[in-house]
Design an enzyme around this catalytic site. Structure first.
Site, mmCIF file in Angstrom:
data_model
loop_
_atom_site.group_PDB
_atom_site.id
_atom_site.type_symbol
_atom_site.label_atom_id
_atom_site.label_comp_id
_atom_site.label_asym_id
_atom_site.label_seq_id
_atom_site.Cartn_x
_atom_site.Cartn_y
_atom_site.Cartn_z
ATOM 1 N N CYS A 1 0.843 -1.196 0.000
ATOM 2 C CA CYS A 1 0.000 0.000 0.000
ATOM 3 C C CYS A 1 0.872 1.237 0.000
ATOM 4 O O CYS A 1 1.548 1.518 -0.969
ATOM 5 C CB CYS A 1 -0.995 -0.020 1.151
ATOM 6 S SG CYS A 1 -0.286 -0.351 2.760
ATOM 7 N N SER A 2 0.908 1.962 1.101
ATOM 8 C CA SER A 2 1.697 3.197 1.116
ATOM 9 C C SER A 2 1.844 3.719 2.536
ATOM 10 O O SER A 2 1.556 4.872 2.811
ATOM 11 C CB SER A 2 1.042 4.253 0.238
ATOM 12 O OG SER A 2 -0.309 4.422 0.609
ATOM 13 N N CYS A 3 2.285 2.889 3.452
ATOM 14 C CA CYS A 3 2.413 3.294 4.853
ATOM 15 C C CYS A 3 3.480 4.360 5.031
ATOM 16 O O CYS A 3 4.521 4.319 4.401
ATOM 17 C CB CYS A 3 2.742 2.079 5.696
ATOM 18 S SG CYS A 3 1.486 0.832 5.565
#
Length: 464
Positions: free
Chosen positions: A381-383
């Site tokens: 995802c894009s933490c």
């Protein structure tokens, strides 16, 4: 799944262009804050599940469009809002956008075109318009009267009856290489909302899915740091980071001037400027309309107030303008005891600086050295550690960065102008769960006598 991008071949180049968040994007960020987390309707895992379940819509959708879809799915599943409430709000949004061709009756013999992007993209739809006819041009043959809209009835929504037509198409224009007579036809039953007048441009299913990026961010070539706040931020989400440790800087400046001296051409110039501004506006997508409808429903029901959203957006803008990460780095550079604590217990260290970091998110600090360079990414995802670094840049969340960073990190670093000696080992950290990372860059040579304020000027988001 579509979100698992580590090592996947993504053809497009790494795009480092940035754009300021649109107001609706900030509203969705606010909704995520109020709806996702401990004691709230949705968990971070449920938010990510909704995004991962978007199928082939995942790729074309932008970061906040994915959030809007997942938040809508989640609030519907949990009974926070109903299908009817969402439908009513969505119809008001569409009416406000003046959707051409959906509010008029077509006459027999009139030329029309079948829309391609008329589906309710945030859920698996019940569609009674066959896909082979999408985008095709035909002629109204019969006005059949009003019938219940099956696409709404399938979800228990009591919408207005929809006018049904029989539309005639030439077979040779429907099927490439059609072998029958040139005047063979096929008649298809199509509802009003799927048709547009032939003279009105009709967007295709892939048009305008991602807001255009408008402003290029200033990047420092020798400092490379990547973060992506996934379908969640450090309060509920995962975050991606890529980090560089060298500190050369270049600054681009853009100045806009208003010249009032030439009165004769002032009106013409204003028209040109206003026209250009309209063309630069990102296209309104069905995802954005969905986001606006979701905000309208939740505020109307008092789940979230407009004042809460306003205050959150104000705090978000302030946080992005004053990130805490550089303070942490400078303190570590100038205070050996703090550096030792940061590498041992990062959450405790940042608390000493008065930084409010979420207690349920584990923060790790990794140090760049003469023989080791750290790169952080979230391939799923894009933490991103928002509490320290603000909203992640678009490139950090991009498919290209997430796919290439784990497979060829040196190639990614090279695109940021950072070339590493072969003797330097690259350590990639894939932040796929509940950990966040902060890179401690090397202090630049020749800065021993710099004040803390001078050191702060050397530390940018992309080196952390």
């Amino acid at each position: 799944g579509v979100h698992d991008l580590g090592g996947v071949d993504v053809p497009e180049a790494l795009d480092r262009t940035e754009h300021a968040l649109e107001h609706w994007e900030k509203q969705i960020d606010a909704l995520e804050n109020y709806l996702v987390g401990k004691g709230k309707p949705l968990s971070g895992a449920e938010l990510r599940r909704g995004i991962e379940g978007m199928g082939d819509l995942y790729g074309p959708a932008s970061y906040y469009e994915r959030w809007a879809v997942s938040l809508t799915k989640g609030t519907l599943e949990k009974g926070v809002i109903t299908q009817q409430e969402l439908h009513d709000a969505f119809q008001k949004i569409l009416a406000g956008k003046n959707m051409s061709g959906t509010d008029r009756v077509f006459a027999v013999g009139e030329s029309v075109v079948v829309r391609e992007n008329n589906r309710t993209e945030w859920r698996k739809p019940h569609i009674r318009t066959p896909g082979y006819i999408f985008g095709k041009k035909g002629t109204i043959h019969t006005v059949c009267g009003f019938f219940p809209n099956p696409e709404l009835a399938a979800f228990g929504i009591a919408g207005e009856p929809s006018l049904l037509y029989r539309v005639r198409f030439l077979q040779k224009e429907v099927w490439e290489g059609y072998e029958g007579k040139s005047d063979d036809t096929i008649d298809v039953e199509i509802y009003q909302h799927w048709l547009a007048p032939l003279h009105v441009p009709v967007p295709t299913a892939t048009d305008g899915n991602r807001p255009k990026k408008r402003a290029k961010s200033s990047e420092h070539s020798d400092v490379h740091h990547n973060h992506s706040d996934s379908e969640g931020d450090d309060d509920h989400h995962q975050h991606d980071h890529q980090h560089g440790h060298q500190h050369g800087h270049h600054h681009g400046h853009h100045h806009e001037h208003d010249d009032d001296d030439d009165e004769p051409h002032q009106h013409e110039a204003r028209e040109i400027i206003e026209s250009a501004a309209v063309h630069r506006e990102p296209p309104v997508t069905i995802f954005q309309q969905l986001a606006e409808a979701l905000v309208a429903v939740l505020t109307a029901k008092g789940i979230v107030t407009t004042e809460e959203i306003r205050r959150y957006i104000e705090a978000l803008d302030l946080a992005n303008a004053n990130i805490h990460g550089p303070r942490v780095v400078v303190e570590a550079w100038t205070n050996p005891d703090f550096r030792e604590l940061l590498l041992k217990d990062a959450p405790e260290a940042v608390k000493l600086l008065g930084i409010n970091y979420p207690s349920h998110v584990k923060l790790f600090a990794v140090e760049n050295t003469v023989d080791t360079h750290n790169v952080v990414v979230c391939t799923l995802c894009s933490c991103y550690p928002r509490s320290l670094l603000g909203v992640p840049p678009l490139w950090y969340k991009s498919a290209k960065y997430r796919s290439l960073c784990v497979k060829n990190p040196r190639a990614v670093l090279a695109q940021f102008g950072l070339g590493l000696d072969e003797s330097v080992a690259v350590r990639v950290h894939d932040s796929t769960a509940d950990l966040r990372y902060l890179v401690l860059p090397r202090r630049p040579d020749g800065t021993d006598k710099f004040s803390k304020e001078e050191l702060l000027n050397l530390v940018t988001r992309d080196c952390l």
